[in-house]
Scaffold this motif. Structure first.
Motif, PDB file in Angstrom:
ATOM      1  N   PRO A  12       0.641  -1.518   0.095  1.00 13.56           N
ATOM      2  CA  PRO A  12      -0.084  -0.249   0.154  1.00 13.56           C
ATOM      3  C   PRO A  12       1.113   1.050   0.040  1.00 13.56           C
ATOM      4  CG  PRO A  12       0.230  -0.829   2.096  1.00 13.56           C
ATOM      5  CD  PRO A  12       1.175  -1.527   0.934  1.00 13.56           C
ATOM      6  N   SER A  13       2.153   1.121   0.430  1.00 14.98           N
ATOM      7  CA  SER A  13       2.405   2.679  -0.074  1.00 14.98           C
ATOM      8  C   SER A  13       2.719   3.047  -1.184  1.00 14.98           C
ATOM      9  CB  SER A  13       4.371   2.198   0.097  1.00 14.98           C
ATOM     10  OG  SER A  13       5.563   1.339  -0.345  1.00 14.98           O
ATOM     11  N   ILE A  15       0.694   4.531  -4.264  1.00 10.77           N
ATOM     12  CA  ILE A  15      -0.945   4.240  -5.055  1.00 10.77           C
ATOM     13  C   ILE A  15      -0.987   4.796  -6.598  1.00 10.77           C
ATOM     14  CG2 ILE A  15      -1.907   4.828  -2.299  1.00 10.77           C
ATOM     15  CD1 ILE A  15      -1.752   8.143  -3.499  1.00 10.77           C
ATOM     16  N   TYR A  16      -1.973   4.236  -7.291  1.00 14.79           N
ATOM     17  CA  TYR A  16      -1.663   5.615  -8.331  1.00 14.79           C
ATOM     18  C   TYR A  16      -2.893   5.400  -9.667  1.00 14.79           C
ATOM     19  CZ  TYR A  16      -2.568  -0.065  -9.142  1.00 14.79           C
ATOM     20  OH  TYR A  16      -2.770  -0.965  -9.366  1.00 14.79           O
ATOM     21  N   ASP A  17      -3.361   6.056  -9.853  1.00  8.78           N
ATOM     22  CA  ASP A  17      -4.410   6.448 -10.558  1.00  8.78           C
ATOM     23  C   ASP A  17      -4.399   6.347 -12.721  1.00  8.78           C
ATOM     24  OD1 ASP A  17      -6.857   7.105 -10.681  1.00  8.78           O
ATOM     25  OD2 ASP A  17      -7.260   8.529 -10.643  1.00  8.78           O
ATOM     26  N   GLN A  22      -2.348   7.799 -19.587  1.00  5.06           N
ATOM     27  CA  GLN A  22      -1.286   8.120 -18.260  1.00  5.06           C
ATOM     28  C   GLN A  22      -1.643   7.524 -17.360  1.00  5.06           C
ATOM     29  OE1 GLN A  22      -0.505  12.324 -17.190  1.00  5.06           O
ATOM     30  NE2 GLN A  22      -3.105  13.128 -16.106  1.00  5.06           N
ATOM     31  N   VAL A  24      -0.943   8.128 -13.648  1.00  2.93           N
ATOM     32  CA  VAL A  24      -0.348   9.308 -12.113  1.00  2.93           C
ATOM     33  C   VAL A  24       0.099   7.787 -11.154  1.00  2.93           C
ATOM     34  CG1 VAL A  24      -0.339  11.005 -10.430  1.00  2.93           C
ATOM     35  CG2 VAL A  24      -1.399  10.990 -13.149  1.00  2.93           C
ATOM     36  N   VAL A  25       1.253   8.043 -10.264  1.00  5.59           N
ATOM     37  CA  VAL A  25       1.787   7.116  -9.413  1.00  5.59           C
ATOM     38  C   VAL A  25       2.442   7.040  -8.357  1.00  5.59           C
ATOM     39  CG1 VAL A  25       3.286   4.633  -9.076  1.00  5.59           C
ATOM     40  CG2 VAL A  25       2.882   5.443 -11.433  1.00  5.59           C
ATOM     41  N   ILE A  26       2.316   7.522  -7.263  1.00  5.44           N
ATOM     42  CA  ILE A  26       3.112   7.787  -6.015  1.00  5.44           C
ATOM     43  C   ILE A  26       3.679   7.055  -5.523  1.00  5.44           C
ATOM     44  CG2 ILE A  26       3.062   9.607  -4.358  1.00  5.44           C
ATOM     45  CD1 ILE A  26       0.874  10.943  -5.155  1.00  5.44           C
ATOM     46  N   LEU A  28       4.115   7.528  -1.668  1.00  6.62           N
ATOM     47  CA  LEU A  28       3.746   7.490  -0.370  1.00  6.62           C
ATOM     48  C   LEU A  28       4.660   8.066   0.636  1.00  6.62           C
ATOM     49  CD1 LEU A  28       0.501   6.066   0.222  1.00  6.62           C
ATOM     50  CD2 LEU A  28       0.646   8.701  -0.956  1.00  6.62           C
ATOM     51  N   LEU A  29       5.584   6.600   0.601  1.00  5.73           N
ATOM     52  CA  LEU A  29       6.753   6.997   1.688  1.00  5.73           C
ATOM     53  C   LEU A  29       8.034   7.514   1.198  1.00  5.73           C
ATOM     54  CD1 LEU A  29       7.670   3.159   2.632  1.00  5.73           C
ATOM     55  CD2 LEU A  29       5.796   4.738   3.562  1.00  5.73           C
ATOM     56  N   TYR A  33       6.786  11.347  -7.032  1.00  3.23           N
ATOM     57  CA  TYR A  33       5.544  11.710  -8.121  1.00  3.23           C
ATOM     58  C   TYR A  33       5.618  11.235  -9.103  1.00  3.23           C
ATOM     59  CZ  TYR A  33       2.213  14.537 -11.177  1.00  3.23           C
ATOM     60  OH  TYR A  33       1.696  15.401 -12.007  1.00  3.23           O
ATOM     61  N   ARG A  35       5.355   9.526 -13.236  1.00  2.95           N
ATOM     62  CA  ARG A  35       3.821   9.743 -14.539  1.00  2.95           C
ATOM     63  C   ARG A  35       4.108   8.658 -15.818  1.00  2.95           C
ATOM     64  NH1 ARG A  35       0.310  13.683 -15.593  1.00  2.95           N
ATOM     65  NH2 ARG A  35       0.877  15.984 -14.730  1.00  2.95           N
TER      66      ARG A  35
END
Lengths: 137, 371
Positions: A12-13, A15-17, A22, A24-26, A28-29, A33, A35
């Protein structure tokens, strides 16, 4: 890299959308960010099922092109903490990846939004003693 | 206050002690990204109020500070019945470390940050255009992952529920306003007060806009004599905003702030963007100070519009509205009195400790961890 090695998206560290054209991936730790363009998103989506490298190539209509790039791609994703090798045998599904065509992979990395993710934007750092007091490096 | 900063005691072993342990207080871990500084930051004030109310409800509360290190371990050792995580950045970072703790996680969201960042972009071209997009993704993760999320206004809770289907989001009071005696109208010329630091972008923008666009007319025409800005503002900004009649007081103690409020005719909230409930507005009203505000300064108080200003507030749009409203408060003692009483009554009724306690109790019920 063994072709039987599975790789999974490092949730879970991470997240993406998926948006139009495209992903977008982050992480979190780290607060970094990323793309992925449309072509790169094809591979990313297939990592959702934690496939083996062999399964990825088997599902690909141009496996030779993918085979030449896949180890470096997975290394790059691992270096950014976005994917991880499956070591405990846990996989989301045993379904083979859907058929696809490898059309290249580009991971755009941005570290300049770290502050927005790392600190709280509602209360940006006060120059003297205000909230939130960022951790000393 | 029943706030625990201690690690969980050694487990009890005797039969009687085991029975006693079943009756231990409900344990709530409240996690923040930094030390609580409620005198500087409304978000911290909300967390402080939450902690105090949880304690008054009989909960044992652990307040964890991420910046002090080892927060996941501290939370785990506390063995909470529920975990409250304040703000999206911390929730996103901390959640992955708490997956082994099988208790409800509550996201204490404060506001919809991505909405505020979108609005901010119109006034702040230097803001990274991707900021709102990234924050929306992070907030979406928080809302969808949390067992329950809390926002301070019903409008934002509804908006978040629409934006993030499947998430459990409720509105609950964030602030327990102290009961302040209503102040009389100060004699003499009009004095305005603004409470808030420059670290919060809407404050920085709003005060600069007010001082540049509105204050010169108010002061030059003799409508108002003084604008007191209370809070932390860096020297460079203070210098750039220096105008006759504008006083920057810096961060003030509660007695010093109360003195400035007592000498003021009205509180202002000239925010051109923002999200969430504004404690400064509640603070002005709680002391019986009429408020002049943009629509952003009164978000969450009531649905407002022409002729529907919240009690104690005159909502202003452009500079002409502001100038007319200040002039009216300066000339019309009856109007001042009516606004003062309405605002004070409104806060006493809607933002009391009892209302806050009821709201927090409902949250605990929803989480299934009532004391």
């Amino acid at each position: 890299m063994s072709i039987e090695q599975r790789h999974r998206i490092n949730t879970p560290s991470v997240i993406y959308d998926r948006a139009v054209g495209q992903t977008v991936v982050i992480n979190l730790l780290t607060g970094h960010y990323f793309r992925l363009d449309e072509a790169s998103s094809m591979l990313w989506e297939r990592l959702e099922t934690a496939p083996t490298a062999a399964a990825l190539m088997a599902s690909c209509t141009n496996p030779d092109d993918l085979a030449a790039r896949l180890p470096a791609i997975l290394n790059e994703l691992q270096d950014h903490g976005l994917v991880a090798a499956v070591t405990d045998g846990t996989i989301p599904t045993d379904q083979p990846p859907a058929s696809w065509t490898f059309a290249g992979f580009t991971l755009e990395s941005f570290t300049d939004l770290e502050d927005i993710l790392g600190l709280d934007p509602i209360h940006e750092a006060d120059p003297t003693a205000g909230w939130p007091q960022a951790r000393a490096a | 206050m029943n706030v625990s900063l201690l690690e969980r005691p050694t487990p009890l072993r005797t039969g009687a002690a085991v029975i006693a342990s079943r009756w231990r207080p409900t344990r709530i871990a409240v996690c923040e990204a930094g030390p609580l500084t409620p005198d500087r930051d409304a978000g911290c004030r909300a967390v402080s109020d939450l902690v105090a109310t949880l304690s008054s409800l009989g909960c044992e509360v652990f307040v964890g500070d991420e910046s002090a290190g080892s927060l996941p371990g501290h939370v785990q050792r506390f063995s909470p019945d529920a975990v409250v995580i304040s703000r999206p950045g911390l929730f996103a970072r901390l959640h992955a470390s708490l997956t082994d703790i099988a208790v409800p996680k509550l996201f204490f969201a404060h506001d919809l940050h991505h909405v505020r960042l979108s609005l901010q972009r119109a006034f702040d071209p230097a803001l990274d255009p991707r900021a709102a997009e990234v924050m929306r993704l992070v907030e979406g993760f928080c809302f969808r992952t949390a067992d329950l999320s809390v926002l301070p206004t019903t409008a934002e809770a509804a908006a978040a529920t629409t934006a993030f289907p499947g998430a459990a989001i409720v509105a609950a009071p964030y602030f327990a306003m102290p009961t302040e005696p209503r102040m009389p109208r100060p004699p003499g010329p009009v004095r305005l007060v603004f409470v808030g630091g420059a670290a919060h972008a809407p404050n920085r923008d709003g005060v600069a806009w007010f001082i540049r666009e509105i204050w010169p007319t108010l002061h030059a025409s003799g409508i108002a004599q003084c604008l007191a800005v209370c809070g932390a503002w860096p020297r460079a900004l203070v210098d750039s905003l220096a105008r006759p009649g504008v006083e920057f007081h810096g961060p003030l103690s509660e007695p010093a702030l109360a003195a400035v409020m007592r000498s003021s005719t009205a509180g202002i909230a000239p925010l051109r963007f923002g999200a969430g409930l504004k404690r400064k507005t509640l603070d002005y009203l709680s002391r019986g100070l009429p408020v002049l505000s943009t629509v952003f300064g009164v978000q969450g108080l009531f649905p407002c519009g022409p002729g529907r200003d919240p009690p104690g507030v005159i909502v202003c749009a452009g500079p002409a509205d502001w100038i007319a409203a200040v002039r009216r408060l300066g000339r019309d003692a009856t109007a001042w009195q009516t606004l003062s009483e309405a605002g004070h009554d409104f806060i006493t009724t809607e933002f009391s400790s009892a209302v806050h306690r009821d709201g927090i109790h409902r949250i605990l019920q929803a989480l299934g961890v009532c004391p």
